[in-house]
Motif scaffolding. Structure first.
Motif, mmCIF file in Angstrom:
data_model
loop_
_atom_site.group_PDB
_atom_site.id
_atom_site.type_symbol
_atom_site.label_atom_id
_atom_site.label_comp_id
_atom_site.label_asym_id
_atom_site.label_seq_id
_atom_site.Cartn_x
_atom_site.Cartn_y
_atom_site.Cartn_z
ATOM 1 N N THR A 61 -5.327 -39.102 34.671
ATOM 2 C CA THR A 61 -6.623 -39.688 35.000
ATOM 3 C C THR A 61 -6.530 -41.205 35.079
ATOM 4 N N ASP A 90 -2.981 -37.982 40.755
ATOM 5 C CA ASP A 90 -3.993 -38.810 40.100
ATOM 6 C C ASP A 90 -5.370 -38.175 40.310
ATOM 7 N N THR A 91 -5.980 -37.708 39.224
ATOM 8 C CA THR A 91 -7.286 -37.049 39.336
ATOM 9 C C THR A 91 -8.443 -38.039 39.265
ATOM 10 N N ARG A 92 -8.177 -39.267 38.832
ATOM 11 C CA ARG A 92 -9.197 -40.312 38.682
ATOM 12 C C ARG A 92 -10.344 -39.860 37.784
ATOM 13 N N GLY A 93 -10.050 -38.939 36.887
ATOM 14 C CA GLY A 93 -11.063 -38.472 35.953
ATOM 15 C C GLY A 93 -12.116 -37.573 36.563
ATOM 16 N N GLU A 98 -9.318 -32.795 40.088
ATOM 17 C CA GLU A 98 -8.336 -32.164 39.208
ATOM 18 C C GLU A 98 -8.050 -30.733 39.655
ATOM 19 N N GLY A 117 -3.403 -39.204 30.432
ATOM 20 C CA GLY A 117 -4.562 -40.001 30.813
ATOM 21 C C GLY A 117 -4.473 -41.396 30.255
#
Length: 322
Positions: A61, A90-93, A98, A117
């Motif tokens: 993240t 990269d899920t970027r939160g 995700e 993360g």
């Protein structure tokens, strides 16, 4: 290649994979033939034969890579020895992103997944993983049955407090980040408990919670000096805060470390080396966290998982601020 080595195809395959029993000279003939022919095994064929893709997914993240990059480097150190490739996602939160990345990794038939993360807060386990081993690094899973590799926060705080006490400091303040962040609350709790064990209390009587920023460090240092002018050390929840603290102390004419020692946390070179003076700090050893996470994942891939929480000790890095 098998013909040049004077062995059967099956024997050559066993020699290349390291499996099977054979005389050392036979294995060496195969390796010599590989070198002479500049032979490269076909990954697709190996995958079909072994049922493995020899790839591992790393989901993070942490878009800027401040924490995930060292974890990735440590994981690659361990996985590279086994010639396993790493796919970074990269899920970027974002939960939707995700799940998208997870679907792609599943389609690629990765052998396992490492999840990391930018915070130490526990996170929900991945949803929809079909019998693929998963290890959580730095950000532990909320499921105690999962395998998580994290920093030993108490050991880090102990190193800082014992170092300050050993240098004669007794009026120690603690300035840290948001109280709802696990890193800030855990470090504050450990610091308070460690001081109590030494029959001491915080110099200002409380923890100063704020932001993970230099600006907060500057403001917090002013508050500490107003509330407890006799403070002789400030232990900070991260290096950005510590750099801000040293800025204020310098501007106020307070010599560091002669009058007030300053200790940071994380050992982020961008902050620690640029601070004036350079910061003494706690290194959470992110590379080692990544390496241990990869080793635990390899064990799980080999059907020998190690569920539960695995803690990696911190290190004290002494520079000029304390």
């Amino acid at each position: 290649m098998a013909t040049l080595a004077g062995v059967s195809v099956g024997t050559a395959s066993k020699a290349l994979s390291g499996n099977g029993r054979m005389r050392p000279e036979t294995r060496q003939r195969v390796l010599d033939a590989v070198q002479a022919l500049d032979f490269r095994p076909n990954p697709q064929a190996q995958s079909l034969h072994t049922g493995r893709s020899w790839t591992v997914g790393l989901m993070t993240t942490d878009g800027i890579g401040r924490f995930s990059t060292p974890v990735l480097l440590g994981a690659e150190d361990a996985l590279g020895a086994g010639k396993i490739s790493v796919l970074l996602c990269d899920t970027r939160g974002d939960q939707i992103r995700e799940q998208h990345h997870l679907g792609n990794l599943m389609d690629r038939r990765v052998d396992g997944i490492i999840v990391t993360g930018r915070r130490t807060d526990p996170r929900p386990p991945l949803v929809g993983v079909r019998e693929i081993p998963v290890v959580y690094a730095l950000s532990p899973s909320t499921d105690p049955a999962d395998t998580s590799v994290v920093s030993d926060e108490r050991s880090g705080c102990r190193l800082a407090i014992e170092y300050l006490l050993g240098s004669g400091r007794r009026r120690i303040a603690h300035v840290t980040g948001p109280a709802h962040h696990a890193a800030a609350s855990d470090r504050a709790r450990h610091t308070t408990e460690l001081l109590e064990q030494a029959s001491l209390e915080l110099a200002t009587g409380r923890v100063h919670f704020g932001d993970w920023s230099e600006a907060w460090g500057r403001r917090a240092a002013e508050a500490v000096l107003r509330a407890a002018p006799d403070t002789d050390a400030i232990f900070c929840g991260n290096d950005q805060i510590a750099r801000g603290v040293t800025d204020t102390l310098r501007e106020r004419g307070v010599p560091v470390p002669e009058q007030v020692a300053v200790v940071g946390y994380d050992n982020w070179d961008t902050m620690t080396l640029a601070a004036r003076p350079p910061l003494t700090t706690i290194d959470v050893d992110l590379v080692e966290i990544g390496r241990i996470a990869a080793l635990r994942l390899l064990e799980a891939i080999d059907t020998n998982p190690s569920p539960g929480l695995h803690q990696v000790p911190c290190r004290l890095v002494v520079r000029e601020s304390a």
